[in-house]
Design a protein around this motif. Sequence first.
Motif, mmCIF file in Angstrom:
data_model
loop_
_atom_site.group_PDB
_atom_site.id
_atom_site.type_symbol
_atom_site.label_atom_id
_atom_site.label_comp_id
_atom_site.label_asym_id
_atom_site.label_seq_id
_atom_site.Cartn_x
_atom_site.Cartn_y
_atom_site.Cartn_z
ATOM 1 N N GLU A 83 126.023 10.988 -139.107
ATOM 2 C CA GLU A 83 124.757 10.837 -138.381
ATOM 3 C C GLU A 83 123.688 10.338 -139.336
ATOM 4 N N LYS A 84 122.618 9.762 -138.777
ATOM 5 C CA LYS A 84 121.479 9.294 -139.586
ATOM 6 C C LYS A 84 120.338 10.294 -139.469
ATOM 7 N N ILE A 85 119.522 10.402 -140.505
ATOM 8 C CA ILE A 85 118.437 11.401 -140.516
ATOM 9 C C ILE A 85 117.437 11.135 -139.383
ATOM 10 N N GLY A 86 117.300 9.879 -138.983
ATOM 11 C CA GLY A 86 116.362 9.537 -137.908
ATOM 12 C C GLY A 86 116.690 10.267 -136.606
ATOM 13 N N ALA A 87 117.977 10.538 -136.390
ATOM 14 C CA ALA A 87 118.390 11.220 -135.151
ATOM 15 C C ALA A 87 117.925 12.672 -135.134
ATOM 16 N N LEU A 88 117.543 13.200 -136.290
ATOM 17 C CA LEU A 88 117.126 14.607 -136.391
ATOM 18 C C LEU A 88 115.613 14.731 -136.599
ATOM 19 N N THR A 89 114.912 13.607 -136.451
ATOM 20 C CA THR A 89 113.479 13.570 -136.784
ATOM 21 C C THR A 89 112.630 13.447 -135.517
ATOM 22 N N THR A 90 111.613 14.294 -135.403
ATOM 23 C CA THR A 90 110.711 14.258 -134.248
ATOM 24 C C THR A 90 109.273 14.205 -134.759
ATOM 25 N N SER A 91 108.471 13.374 -134.113
ATOM 26 C CA SER A 91 107.052 13.279 -134.498
ATOM 27 C C SER A 91 106.304 14.538 -134.038
ATOM 28 N N TYR A 92 105.205 14.838 -134.718
ATOM 29 C CA TYR A 92 104.368 15.973 -134.315
ATOM 30 C C TYR A 92 103.359 15.586 -133.223
ATOM 31 N N ASP A 93 103.424 14.330 -132.759
ATOM 32 C CA ASP A 93 102.395 13.852 -131.813
ATOM 33 C C ASP A 93 102.292 14.715 -130.559
ATOM 34 N N GLY A 94 103.437 15.208 -130.068
ATOM 35 C CA GLY A 94 103.418 16.020 -128.852
ATOM 36 C C GLY A 94 102.554 17.266 -129.021
ATOM 37 N N THR A 96 99.900 17.639 -130.863
ATOM 38 C CA THR A 96 98.469 17.311 -130.815
ATOM 39 C C THR A 96 98.094 16.754 -129.437
ATOM 40 N N ASP A 97 98.888 15.801 -128.951
ATOM 41 C CA ASP A 97 98.495 15.090 -127.718
ATOM 42 C C ASP A 97 98.674 15.943 -126.469
ATOM 43 N N LYS A 98 99.801 16.674 -126.382
ATOM 44 C CA LYS A 98 100.061 17.423 -125.141
ATOM 45 C C LYS A 98 99.473 18.830 -125.183
ATOM 46 N N TYR A 99 99.417 19.415 -126.375
ATOM 47 C CA TYR A 99 99.027 20.839 -126.453
ATOM 48 C C TYR A 99 97.696 21.070 -127.152
ATOM 49 N N GLY A 100 97.070 20.005 -127.628
ATOM 50 C CA GLY A 100 95.732 20.140 -128.210
ATOM 51 C C GLY A 100 95.698 20.964 -129.489
ATOM 52 N N ILE A 101 96.811 20.939 -130.207
ATOM 53 C CA ILE A 101 96.847 21.664 -131.493
ATOM 54 C C ILE A 101 96.183 20.786 -132.556
ATOM 55 N N ASN A 102 95.369 21.410 -133.376
ATOM 56 C CA ASN A 102 94.714 20.686 -134.454
ATOM 57 C C ASN A 102 95.648 20.676 -135.661
ATOM 58 N N MET A 103 96.293 19.517 -135.916
ATOM 59 C CA MET A 103 97.245 19.449 -137.042
ATOM 60 C C MET A 103 96.503 19.037 -138.308
ATOM 61 N N ILE A 419 116.034 22.530 -128.191
ATOM 62 C CA ILE A 419 115.189 23.329 -129.094
ATOM 63 C C ILE A 419 114.143 22.431 -129.775
ATOM 64 N N TRP A 420 114.498 21.178 -130.044
ATOM 65 C CA TRP A 420 113.490 20.277 -130.625
ATOM 66 C C TRP A 420 112.357 20.056 -129.618
ATOM 67 N N ASN A 421 112.740 19.903 -128.354
ATOM 68 C CA ASN A 421 111.729 19.718 -127.312
ATOM 69 C C ASN A 421 110.878 20.984 -127.163
ATOM 70 N N ASP A 422 111.523 22.137 -127.235
ATOM 71 C CA ASP A 422 110.814 23.412 -127.091
ATOM 72 C C ASP A 422 109.885 23.663 -128.284
ATOM 73 N N THR A 423 110.279 23.177 -129.451
ATOM 74 C CA THR A 423 109.539 23.461 -130.684
ATOM 75 C C THR A 423 108.412 22.455 -130.923
ATOM 76 N N VAL A 424 108.734 21.175 -130.834
ATOM 77 C CA VAL A 424 107.723 20.155 -131.146
ATOM 78 C C VAL A 424 107.543 19.112 -130.044
ATOM 79 N N GLY A 425 108.264 19.259 -128.935
ATOM 80 C CA GLY A 425 108.228 18.216 -127.896
ATOM 81 C C GLY A 425 106.992 18.289 -127.028
#
Length: 425
Positions: A83-94, A96-103, A419-425
């Motif tokens: 596998e490639k590392i990109g497949a395990l990588t998720t942006s933190y944008d969700g 900030t954008d969906k939950y209004g967290i100040n990163m 779990i990625w969706n639940d954590t950072v999605g």
Amino acid sequence: MNRRLFLGQSAALLGTTAGINKLALASSSNKAQVVVVGAGYGGATAAKYVRMLSNNSISVTLIEPNDNFISCPLSNLVVGGEEKIGALTTSYDGLTDKYGINMVKDMVSKIDTQKKTVTTAGGSTIAYDKLVLSPGINMYMDSIEGLAQANADGVTLQAWKAGPETVALHKQIADMPDGGVVALSIPLAPYRCPPGPYERTCQIANYLKNNKPKSKLVVFDSNANIVSKGGLFSKAWADLYEGYIDYRPDNKVVAVDGKTRTLKFEFSDDFKADVLNVIPTMGAGNIVVDTGLANMNNRWAEVDFLNFESTQAKDVHIVGDSIQVAPRMPKSGHMANQQAKVAAAAIVSELNDFPINPQPVVTNTCYSFVNDRDVVHVASVHQYDPTEKTFLPVKGAGGLSAEPNRIEGIYAWGWAKNIWNDTVG
Ligand SMILES: Cc1cc2nc3c(=O)[nH]c(=O)nc-3n(C[C@H](O)[C@H](O)[C@H](O)COP(=O)(O)OP(=O)(O)OC[C@H]3O[C@@H](n4cnc5c(N)ncnc54)[C@H](O)[C@@H]3O)c2cc1C
């Protein structure tokens, strides 16, 4: 919403995001400030669930130096080249954008638990009403003589935090001549992810078998036996990788000579290899230790399991790999995510003067790939016991796979994406 209803519902939603809006507290007057340190499995989940459970009424600041969330679960597939590392990588944008967290992209360098502030390496000071710490682990490089130098010289790698090292370890193995030797050394438990080193053993052996068939992997385990899923791993090694894996229990590496690529042991003879994946003993993340919160042997943080508050500092909640776990509770991403939900629900309740759930339940499932597609799992359920004041495994719940199988390979990817969706999605 009445208190009893909130309590019951917040217990029920642990493990699911369904119906969150209905459960959220409508307390727009609450201006509390929650600061979370570390946006990995525990911290990102805690930040998101404080926002959701408070109906976005509580401000959350999440401090993390990395640009993206990179998952350790499944990273052994990258080490083995499947596998490639990109497949395990998720942006933190969700977050900030969906939950209004100040990163805040920074590293927390100091915490003042009296003044209730955190200070970052970049020089900001941020006040909190409640603080959540989930900084993961710190590897004790000094516990093995010569390891820090061998690391600095680029000879040894750990790849026990997913990212560039994961990719670099695969490259070292891929660059090794056929006929070469890879050495993997495992620290004494407890360490992050009990089955992780044995899954890595499978993935490296799988790569060697398919790409460098004259090569072999020697595994030096400080433990007397395989720490997790022992029967399943032993059988997989015998069935799939005969001649590729030389497993040596009770072999603790005490020194590394990076110049000659040699491992030294307490009792056994020195051992020379082409690739050295040396994983040292580990403890709570540095910031936990530096703040004086690693009150279990100066290694792990003791918490009150009802709300994951440090037993050392009020209003500081610690989740994930940094804590002294309850009996048979693994240090896993799944468990960090679950602990974070218990902590988040308790924090939201406490900030609203509601009682907290008196008997939380958490679950765990760890999948391990034995080759590119066949998987084994271990699962458990842990319930808070008011008498023992800890989580105890629920008898008869959970268990192990009967054997490696393809369907669990599909489940494992489903687990990861969920779990990625639940954590950072
Ligand atoms: C090879 C491998 C395979 C694994 N496989 C599985 C698996 O299949 N299933 C499973 O459930 N678990 C698995 N795990 C375990 C899992 O990765 C960890 O248990 C989990 O990451 C713990 O979550 P955490 O929040 O404590 O730490 P992390 O997820 O590591 O997050 C810690 C975060 O804190 C940040 N941080 C640290 N210090 C500071 C600071 N001072 N200021 C700001 N930020 C800071 C770090 O940058 C990091 O992003 C595996 C681990 C490994 C190494």
